[in-house]
Design a protein around this motif. Structure first.
Motif, PDB file in Angstrom:
ATOM      1  N   LEU A  76      32.179 -57.905  34.010  1.00  0.00           N
ATOM      2  CA  LEU A  76      31.161 -58.532  34.348  1.00  0.00           C
ATOM      3  C   LEU A  76      31.283 -60.294  34.226  1.00  0.00           C
ATOM      4  N   VAL A  96      31.910 -58.086  44.286  1.00  0.00           N
ATOM      5  CA  VAL A  96      30.829 -57.222  43.886  1.00  0.00           C
ATOM      6  C   VAL A  96      30.844 -55.895  44.080  1.00  0.00           C
ATOM      7  N   SER A 100      31.144 -53.542  40.801  1.00  0.00           N
ATOM      8  CA  SER A 100      29.887 -52.404  40.573  1.00  0.00           C
ATOM      9  C   SER A 100      30.412 -50.965  40.561  1.00  0.00           C
ATOM     10  N   ARG A 104      30.462 -48.502  37.217  1.00  0.00           N
ATOM     11  CA  ARG A 104      30.088 -46.967  37.380  1.00  0.00           C
ATOM     12  C   ARG A 104      31.100 -46.117  36.657  1.00  0.00           C
ATOM     13  N   TYR A 135      21.723 -57.568  34.966  1.00  0.00           N
ATOM     14  CA  TYR A 135      22.437 -57.227  35.994  1.00  0.00           C
ATOM     15  C   TYR A 135      22.056 -58.070  37.356  1.00  0.00           C
ATOM     16  N   TRP A 166      20.782 -56.117  45.324  1.00  0.00           N
ATOM     17  CA  TRP A 166      20.291 -55.047  44.579  1.00  0.00           C
ATOM     18  C   TRP A 166      20.227 -53.679  45.419  1.00  0.00           C
ATOM     19  N   PHE A 169      24.010 -52.437  45.553  1.00  0.00           N
ATOM     20  CA  PHE A 169      24.680 -52.295  44.335  1.00  0.00           C
ATOM     21  C   PHE A 169      23.667 -52.267  43.279  1.00  0.00           C
ATOM     22  N   TYR A 171      21.074 -49.691  40.874  1.00  0.00           N
ATOM     23  CA  TYR A 171      21.600 -48.515  40.302  1.00  0.00           C
ATOM     24  C   TYR A 171      21.610 -47.380  41.320  1.00  0.00           C
ATOM     25  N   TYR A 174      25.031 -46.052  44.424  1.00  0.00           N
ATOM     26  CA  TYR A 174      25.967 -45.409  44.049  1.00  0.00           C
ATOM     27  C   TYR A 174      25.715 -43.918  43.612  1.00  0.00           C
ATOM     28  N   GLU A 189      31.793 -47.240  47.284  1.00  0.00           N
ATOM     29  CA  GLU A 189      32.112 -48.528  47.366  1.00  0.00           C
ATOM     30  C   GLU A 189      32.545 -49.042  48.792  1.00  0.00           C
TER      31      GLU A 189
END
Length: 206
Positions: A76, A96, A100, A104, A135, A166, A169, A171, A174, A189
């Motif tokens: 990050l 990004v 991300s 995961r 995040y 948001w 990407f 919670y 994915y 992705e």
């Protein structure tokens, strides 16, 4: 008499701590945070139950350690450090999406544990709030950089761009594609990246 800890003893302590964290992560993911017992963590880590409390601070303490590991992931920080040098919004979104996905892979189990436990546990809820704030702060920095480069369409300011990032990407994106639909992380992705480019960029990729 010296009170210094010998290197061998320090190594053993570090290995014991990691074994406890790994055992807790495995059991939280398999059985759930609330159903997992300290005795089970101790058995899997091959330590005494008292050691779990002494080293990890119980289940809440162990969950907090996992959240801290996720929040302090070097990836990050490295991604944020790369932002100022990037001048193409497609490259920024690709960064990004890649970061991300990697998060995961490395911390997805902790994310799931936290999301499931937060509605029923104050410690987990606080951890989720803090993690979400960090995040979204990272995504806000991405949106600000894209705004500086003039890559956002009319009517999309930094706040709206952060919300869109948001959406793709955060919670759920994915986890919906991988957990519910059985996609691989690389497939998720690429799909999320393509959809986000269409939604967010002034000139989407052809």
């Amino acid at each position: 008499m010296s009170t210094r800890t010998s290197p061998r003893r320090a190594d053993y302590a570090a290995l014991t701590r990691q074994a406890i964290i790994d055992a807790a992560r495995t059991l939280f993911a398999e059985r759930g945070f609330f159903r997992t017992k300290i005795d089970e963590i101790a058995e899997l880590a091959n330590v005494a139950p008292g050691t779990v409390y002494a080293v990890g601070g119980g289940k809440q303490g162990l969950l907090g350690i996992m959240v801290d590991e996720w929040a302090s992931a070097p990836l990050l920080k490295e991604s944020l450090e790369r932002l100022p040098a990037l001048r193409d919004c497609h490259e920024i979104l690709a960064l990004v999406a890649s970061a991300s996905r990697q998060v995961r892979e490395d911390h997805g189990a902790v994310m799931r544990i936290l999301l499931n436990a937060a509605p029923h546990d104050d410690t987990a809820a606080q951890g989720l709030r803090e993690s979400t704030e960090r995040y979204r702060g990272t995504l806000a920095a991405v949106a600000e950089r894209m705004h500086e480069l003039g890559g956002l369409p009319d009517g999309v300011d930094i706040r709206r761009a952060t919300d869109i990032l948001w959406f793709y990407f955060g919670y759920s994106g994915y986890f919906t594609l991988t957990d519910d639909n059985g996609w691989s992380l690389p497939e998720a992705e690429q799909w999320l990246l393509a959809r986000c480019e269409q939604a967010l960029l002034l000139r989407p990729a052809s």
